[in-house]
Design a protein around this motif. Structure first.
Motif, mmCIF file in Angstrom:
data_model
loop_
_atom_site.group_PDB
_atom_site.id
_atom_site.type_symbol
_atom_site.label_atom_id
_atom_site.label_comp_id
_atom_site.label_asym_id
_atom_site.label_seq_id
_atom_site.Cartn_x
_atom_site.Cartn_y
_atom_site.Cartn_z
ATOM 1 N N GLY A 206 1.194 -1.307 0.246
ATOM 2 C CA GLY A 206 0.037 0.606 0.067
ATOM 3 C C GLY A 206 1.406 1.363 0.064
ATOM 4 O O GLY A 206 1.719 1.216 0.451
ATOM 5 N N GLY A 207 0.719 2.926 -1.096
ATOM 6 C CA GLY A 207 0.950 3.775 -0.630
ATOM 7 C C GLY A 207 0.830 4.432 -1.837
ATOM 8 O O GLY A 207 0.520 3.862 -3.003
ATOM 9 N N GLU B 172 -3.232 5.419 7.205
ATOM 10 C CA GLU B 172 -2.012 6.250 6.620
ATOM 11 C C GLU B 172 -2.622 6.184 5.122
ATOM 12 O O GLU B 172 -1.559 7.043 4.738
ATOM 13 N N LEU B 173 -2.989 5.162 4.613
ATOM 14 C CA LEU B 173 -3.044 5.395 3.116
ATOM 15 C C LEU B 173 -3.245 6.761 2.634
ATOM 16 O O LEU B 173 -3.367 6.947 1.670
ATOM 17 N N GLU B 174 -4.445 7.038 3.621
ATOM 18 C CA GLU B 174 -5.082 7.888 3.094
ATOM 19 C C GLU B 174 -4.904 9.605 3.926
ATOM 20 O O GLU B 174 -5.117 10.849 3.383
ATOM 21 N N ARG B 175 -3.898 8.890 4.821
ATOM 22 C CA ARG B 175 -3.362 10.509 5.347
ATOM 23 C C ARG B 175 -2.887 11.846 4.220
ATOM 24 O O ARG B 175 -3.245 12.488 4.342
ATOM 25 N N GLU B 176 -1.846 11.352 3.097
ATOM 26 C CA GLU B 176 -0.861 12.149 2.468
ATOM 27 C C GLU B 176 -2.701 13.011 1.830
ATOM 28 O O GLU B 176 -2.338 14.239 1.279
ATOM 29 N N VAL C 181 -4.149 15.481 4.091
ATOM 30 C CA VAL C 181 -3.208 16.808 3.901
ATOM 31 C C VAL C 181 -3.749 17.549 3.012
ATOM 32 O O VAL C 181 -3.496 19.222 3.132
ATOM 33 N N TYR C 182 -2.928 17.399 1.832
ATOM 34 C CA TYR C 182 -3.701 18.080 0.880
ATOM 35 C C TYR C 182 -5.035 18.789 0.681
ATOM 36 O O TYR C 182 -5.921 19.681 0.096
ATOM 37 N N ARG C 183 -6.164 17.654 0.553
ATOM 38 C CA ARG C 183 -7.405 17.921 0.833
ATOM 39 C C ARG C 183 -8.082 18.748 2.176
ATOM 40 O O ARG C 183 -8.670 20.161 1.455
ATOM 41 N N SER C 184 -7.544 18.816 3.155
ATOM 42 C CA SER C 184 -7.446 20.075 3.911
ATOM 43 C C SER C 184 -6.981 20.999 3.840
ATOM 44 O O SER C 184 -6.761 22.375 4.140
ATOM 45 N N LYS C 185 -6.085 21.335 2.633
ATOM 46 C CA LYS C 185 -5.280 22.750 2.413
ATOM 47 C C LYS C 185 -4.363 23.309 3.124
ATOM 48 O O LYS C 185 -3.868 24.513 3.924
ATOM 49 N N ALA C 186 -3.762 22.126 4.092
ATOM 50 C CA ALA C 186 -2.875 22.794 5.599
ATOM 51 C C ALA C 186 -1.509 23.049 4.966
ATOM 52 O O ALA C 186 -1.501 24.410 5.651
ATOM 53 N N PHE C 187 -1.006 23.325 3.847
ATOM 54 C CA PHE C 187 0.371 23.287 4.272
ATOM 55 C C PHE C 187 -0.018 25.003 2.714
ATOM 56 O O PHE C 187 0.975 25.297 2.727
ATOM 57 N N TRP D 184 -7.082 13.786 10.237
ATOM 58 C CA TRP D 184 -5.689 13.215 9.934
ATOM 59 C C TRP D 184 -4.712 13.116 10.811
ATOM 60 O O TRP D 184 -3.895 12.336 10.395
ATOM 61 N N LEU D 185 -4.347 14.317 11.988
ATOM 62 C CA LEU D 185 -3.167 14.694 12.094
ATOM 63 C C LEU D 185 -2.908 13.810 12.849
ATOM 64 O O LEU D 185 -3.517 13.591 14.570
ATOM 65 N N SER D 186 -1.736 13.366 13.388
ATOM 66 C CA SER D 186 -0.953 12.281 14.062
ATOM 67 C C SER D 186 -1.171 12.616 15.287
ATOM 68 O O SER D 186 -0.849 14.030 15.900
ATOM 69 N N ASN D 187 -1.330 12.168 16.383
ATOM 70 C CA ASN D 187 -2.237 11.892 17.726
ATOM 71 C C ASN D 187 -1.427 11.235 18.210
ATOM 72 O O ASN D 187 -1.303 11.234 19.549
ATOM 73 N N SER D 188 0.329 11.291 17.873
ATOM 74 C CA SER D 188 0.986 10.010 18.545
ATOM 75 C C SER D 188 2.023 11.282 19.451
ATOM 76 O O SER D 188 2.221 12.750 19.279
ATOM 77 N N PRO D 189 1.829 10.929 20.783
ATOM 78 C CA PRO D 189 3.099 11.750 21.845
ATOM 79 C C PRO D 189 3.961 12.244 21.428
ATOM 80 O O PRO D 189 4.481 10.841 20.090
ATOM 81 N N ILE D 190 5.255 13.035 21.965
ATOM 82 C CA ILE D 190 6.446 13.096 21.228
ATOM 83 C C ILE D 190 7.244 12.287 21.678
ATOM 84 O O ILE D 190 8.086 12.352 21.067
#
Length: 232
Positions: A48-49, A89-93, A96-102, A169-175
């Motif tokens: 996948g990817g 994970e497959l949909e995250r990228e 990200v672009y759909r959200s217009k975050a960049f 899609w934003l990761s919630n994994s702690p630093i």
């Protein structure tokens, strides 16, 4: 879908969508001269990817002016018969672009522009992006590493002092998970190794090893400070 089918799907993008891409690249008033050329570049993922990366080139016209244009299409999805991928994970990228975050970022660090998101089939999506073929590529000169590190620092501080948007899609994994991963731990655990010190000194200003050592010694207090901000 195989690579030939992806190439066909990209080649058969609707005239309206091609016009949208070309206008973003060349400017208002430019129209694409059909057909455009699609060429596979890079290796596809076995699972996948990225299922394929393609460079699309063509010519646009505005009156008597003719301008070449190009874009890169990254096809993302799940390969046929491969069902172990994390759907998020497959949909995250893509998300990200759909959200217009960049598009909210400013400064020296920016992502490749996204011109269009193309739904190819039920299992694959193409992201039409800015062609960075003429940008700096590996191997980098040594002086580029500290510059890029500075740019990444600016990117990481982009939302300092304001709340992050509520993106699914934003990761919630702690630093702490990133800080304690084996690759990071290996660097800090081997700071006394002369070979490691030589590598660090080749890309960092004078005192780089000492600064990294101080950073490591302060890591617990820094992580505690980050946690206090996150829990607010």
């Amino acid at each position: 879908m195989g690579q030939d089918q992806f190439e066909t799907a990209i080649s058969n993008l609707s005239t309206q969508d091609v016009a949208l891409v070309v206008e973003q690249i060349c400017g208002s008033g430019y129209l694409a001269i059909q057909p455009h050329e699609v060429r596979a570049t890079g290796n596809k993922s076995a699972g996948g990817g990225p299922l394929g990366i393609y460079r699309v080139t063509g010519t646009a016209t505005n009156g008597d002016r003719h301008t070449p244009w190009s874009a890169v299409v990254k096809v993302l999805g799940e390969a046929k018969g491969f069902h172990d991928s994390d759907t998020v994970e497959l949909e995250r990228e893509i998300e990200v672009y759909r959200s217009k975050a960049f598009e909210e970022l400013s400064g020296a660090f920016r992502a490749a522009r996204c011109y269009l998101i193309q739904n190819i089939d039920d299992n694959s999506t193409g992201i039409w992006m800015e062609d960075l073929t003429d940008s700096l590529h590996a191997p980098w000169p040594l002086e580029q590493y500290p510059v890029s590190a500075q740019h990444l620092g600016e990117f990481n501080a982009a939302w300092t002092g304001r709340s992050l948007p509520d993106w699914d899609w934003l990761s919630n994994s702690p630093i702490e998970d990133l800080w304690t991963n084996p690759a990071a731990a290996n660097v800090f655990n081997n700071l006394s190794d002369p070979a490691m010190q030589s590598s660090i000194q080749s890309v960092l200003p004078s005192g780089g090893v000492e600064r990294l050592t101080q950073f490591q010694n302060r890591s617990n207090s820094l992580l505690t400070a980050v946690a206090s901000v996150e829990t607010g």
